[in-house]
Design an enzyme around this catalytic site. Structure first.
Site, PDB file in Angstrom:
ATOM      1  CE  LYS A  18      12.106  38.800  10.521  1.00 25.13           C
ATOM      2  NZ  LYS A  18      12.497  37.645   9.699  1.00 25.13           N
ATOM      3  CD  GLU A  72      15.935  40.829  19.572  1.00 21.49           C
ATOM      4  OE1 GLU A  72      17.051  41.253  19.212  1.00 21.49           O
ATOM      5  OE2 GLU A  72      15.347  39.905  19.002  1.00 21.49           O
ATOM      6  CG  HIS A  89      21.835  46.298   8.093  1.00 16.55           C
ATOM      7  ND1 HIS A  89      22.031  45.634   9.275  1.00 16.55           N
ATOM      8  CD2 HIS A  89      21.559  47.576   8.414  1.00 16.55           C
ATOM      9  CE1 HIS A  89      21.855  46.486  10.269  1.00 16.55           C
ATOM     10  NE2 HIS A  89      21.568  47.666   9.775  1.00 16.55           N
ATOM     11  NE  ARG A  92      17.637  34.918   1.867  1.00 12.03           N
ATOM     12  CZ  ARG A  92      17.582  35.629   2.975  1.00 12.03           C
ATOM     13  NH1 ARG A  92      16.443  35.784   3.608  1.00 12.03           N
ATOM     14  NH2 ARG A  92      18.671  36.190   3.455  1.00 12.03           N
TER      15      ARG A  92
HETATM   16  C1  MV4 Z   1      20.597  43.283  16.951  1.00  9.58           C
HETATM   17  C2  MV4 Z   1      21.877  43.785  17.201  1.00  9.58           C
HETATM   18  C3  MV4 Z   1      22.241  43.939  18.521  1.00  9.58           C
HETATM   19  N1  MV4 Z   1      21.388  43.601  19.504  1.00  9.58           N
HETATM   20  N2  MV4 Z   1      19.787  42.958  17.958  1.00  9.58           N
HETATM   21  C4  MV4 Z   1      20.611  44.063  12.275  1.00  9.58           C
HETATM   22  C5  MV4 Z   1      19.788  43.469  11.201  1.00  9.58           C
HETATM   23  C6  MV4 Z   1      18.741  42.673  11.878  1.00  9.58           C
HETATM   24  N3  MV4 Z   1      18.448  41.506  11.121  1.00  9.58           N
HETATM   25  C7  MV4 Z   1      19.293  42.371  13.211  1.00  9.58           C
HETATM   26  N4  MV4 Z   1      20.349  43.288  13.437  1.00  9.58           N
HETATM   27  C8  MV4 Z   1      20.922  43.448  14.648  1.00  9.58           C
HETATM   28  N5  MV4 Z   1      20.151  43.103  15.701  1.00  9.58           N
HETATM   29  C9  MV4 Z   1      20.190  43.112  19.199  1.00  9.58           C
HETATM   30  N6  MV4 Z   1      19.349  42.790  20.188  1.00  9.58           N
HETATM   31  C10 MV4 Z   1      22.702  44.093  16.119  1.00  9.58           C
HETATM   32  C11 MV4 Z   1      22.208  43.925  14.848  1.00  9.58           C
HETATM   33  C12 MV4 Z   1      23.113  44.251  13.785  1.00  9.58           C
HETATM   34  C13 MV4 Z   1      23.597  43.256  12.917  1.00  9.58           C
HETATM   35  C14 MV4 Z   1      23.201  41.920  13.008  1.00  9.58           C
HETATM   36  C15 MV4 Z   1      23.678  40.966  12.146  1.00  9.58           C
HETATM   37  C16 MV4 Z   1      24.573  41.324  11.151  1.00  9.58           C
HETATM   38  C17 MV4 Z   1      24.977  42.612  11.028  1.00  9.58           C
HETATM   39  C18 MV4 Z   1      24.490  43.602  11.904  1.00  9.58           C
HETATM   40  C19 MV4 Z   1      24.914  44.913  11.774  1.00  9.58           C
HETATM   41  C20 MV4 Z   1      24.438  45.866  12.625  1.00  9.58           C
HETATM   42  C21 MV4 Z   1      23.525  45.544  13.621  1.00  9.58           C
END
Ligand code: MV4
Length: 512
Positions: A116, A200, A235, A292
């Site tokens: 990442k 982040e 998630h 994917r």
């Molecule tokens: C974040 C975020 C808020 N701020 N990054 C959750 C899974 C991972 N792939 C990235 N995720 C998140 N990253 C920052 N800087 C909130 C999430 C997140 C989220 C992102 C996409 C879809 C659903 C989510 C559910 C909770 C938190």
């Protein structure tokens, strides 16, 4: 074109890929674990080979066993589907080393996007906005605190190898750093075998919007518009739509161009997805790239009219993309509901078991990508998603109303499913208004009781009972009146005694 393709997956996505094989006149080879002996994908494929015991590490995740079957059967390509080995660069490399085409991007691209921090760096260098954060790996609590001083609290501590929901922690203040650092680090080490971390800035209640891209081997890249994927729980996505309701025409064009830029920057080939977080002011930030085919690809297919699995296979075979960006236009709106074998009344516990009865919705705009059949067993070993219901409508409202109708037709007996939960979401005013973000379910849903899934169920039951009683009394009254008119009740008694319908469907009518 390929002669024989092995599908290194199970369930609905394996069936989805086999269907395309048949259309392209490619022979399909299924593989299956002992738990999947009687699964739909095994019945559907031209050939099927066992690859081991039920646990996926010993079957669907076993690179050696899958390559062995591919070689034994003379498969010239492998499609990994999603999950399992789909984003495993070692598997992609192993395919290549054995002269088998991996349907997906190169192992190098998979590796780069799996890291990442590297993905962020590549996108940032390509001029794409990423969430503010550390530009590299942080190897101590002190370093984390130092970066936090520049980006501020709260922030997200993330695993370099993360993705999905693992290796992720919200840090609200400096005193939370040590415990968060240790927790994410050990989770990352045990889950991914890679303890590296980065940071982040935390975005509060963002929307999750992603862009589908498609690239051939000759540098042509198009985007296939965007999807809204915020409706999720722990998630696990539940509902996705295309196009994303939050984007207007200008933002849509802009995010699409950015996605193409990102795909070019990594030299992407095949179908891929760039994920973005959308903040309250609708700024979008690159989050990760998925290398994917995704579960939710079908909503894009519905709106752009392109078969993504077919495109994937053709691109892997060296085809030129026949479209220019201006030839790809979105029509209408598509929504996908993921059908899970789980109990919404019991904290969404997975509900494996035998499907005793199954009736699927049909009709205009209804697509069912189903991995099970009536009589099938849903094993406990794998993801509980048994099917996807994909609805197309001329616009979002039509798609929602059609989805409600289709979910009503969807009857699964023997196991519990999340269908009632979908009906609840599809009736929620905020969902209907398109006013939601990634916290929608956490914010709106406490725990589901029967009364919430079926509103006014008690009243409906009482009304039905009263109505039934009323009908009985009416019938009794009519019989009495007939009797009073000196008509014999024998005719009525005869009608009841015979199993004929009361109103003369039978050939021999009872003449007076
Ligand atoms: C974040 C975020 C808020 N701020 N990054 C959750 C899974 C991972 N792939 C990235 N995720 C998140 N990253 C920052 N800087 C909130 C999430 C997140 C989220 C992102 C996409 C879809 C659903 C989510 C559910 C909770 C938190």
């Amino acid at each position: 074109m390929f002669k024989r393709l092995l599908i290194a997956n199970r369930g609905e996505i394996a069936v989805r890929i086999i269907r395309v094989c048949r259309e392209l006149d490619i022979e399909s080879v299924a593989v299956y674990s002992e738990a999947d002996r009687d699964s739909l994908h095994v019945k559907y494929a031209d050939y099927a080979y066992p690859i081991g015991p039920p646990p996926s590490v010993e079957s669907y995740l076993s690179i050696d066993r899958i390559i062995e079957v591919a070689k034994k059967t003379g498969a010239d390509a492998i499609h990994p589907g999603y999950g399992f080995l789909a984003e495993n660069s070692e598997f992609a490399r192993s395919c290549g080393e054995n002269g088998i085409v991996f349907i997906g991007p190169s192992p190098e691209v998979i590796e780069q996007m799996g890291d990442k921090v590297k993905a962020r760096a590549i996108m940032k260098a390509a001029g794409i906005s990423v969430v503010p954060g550390s530009d590299g790996i942080l190897s101590s609590e002190e370093e984390v605190v130092r970066v936090a001083q520049t980006i501020g609290y709260p922030f997200m501590l993330k695993a370099v190898a993360g993705g999905g929901g693992k290796g992720l922690r919200l840090v609200r203040s400096e005193r939370e750093v040590p415990s968060a650092y240790r927790a994410v680090r050990s989770e990352a080490a045990s889950s991914f075998g890679d303890p590296r971390l980065y940071v982040e800035k935390y975005l509060d209640r963002p929307r999750h919007v992603e862009v589908q891209i498609l690239a051939d081997q000759y540098g042509k890249v198009v985007h296939l518009y965007d999807r809204e994927c915020s409706i999720q729980r722990r998630h696990q996505k539940i509902i996705e739509e295309c196009p994303a309701p939050a984007l207007d025409y200008r933002m849509r064009r802009s995010i699409g161009r950015v996605a193409i830029q990102g795909a070019r920057a990594v030299g992407y080939v095949g179908v891929g997805t760039l994920e973005f977080l959308l903040d309250r002011d609708k700024n979008f930030y690159f989050l990760e790239m998925n290398t994917r085919l995704q579960v939710e690809h079908a909503v894009t297919e519905g709106v752009v009219g392109i078969d993504l699995v077919k495109a994937q296979i053709e691109v892997a075979d060296g085809a030129n993309l026949p479209w220019r960006q201006r030839h790809i236009s979105p029509t209408g709106h598509a929504i996908e509901c993921r059908i899970y074998a789980e109990d919404p009344e019991n904290d969404f516990m997975p509900c494996p078991g035998k499907i005793d009865g199954l009736r699927l919705p049909e009709g205009l705009g209804v697509r069912n990508d189903c991995g099970v059949y009536e009589g099938a067993e849903v094993p406990i070993y794998y993801d509980p998603m048994i099917a996807k219901l994909i609805i197309w409508g001329e616009n979002r409202v039509e798609a929602i109303l059609r989805m409600r109708r289709a979910l009503r037709e969807y009857q699964v007996r023997g196991i519990k499913t999340n269908i009632p939960f979908h009906q609840w979401i599809l009736r929620h005013p905020r969902f209907m208004a398109g006013d939601f973000n990634t916290s929608f379910i956490d914010d709106e849903y406490r725990y589901m009781r029967k009364e919430e899934i079926y509103p006014h169920k008690d009243i409906a039951l009482a009304s039905a009972a009263i109505a039934a009683l009323h009908r009985e009394q009416e019938r009794a009254l009519r019989l009495l009146e007939k009797g009073a008119a000196e008509k014999s009740n024998w005719r009525e008694a005869g009608r009841r005694a015979s199993l004929r319908p009361a109103s003369g469907f039978s050939g021999k009518s009872w003449k007076r």
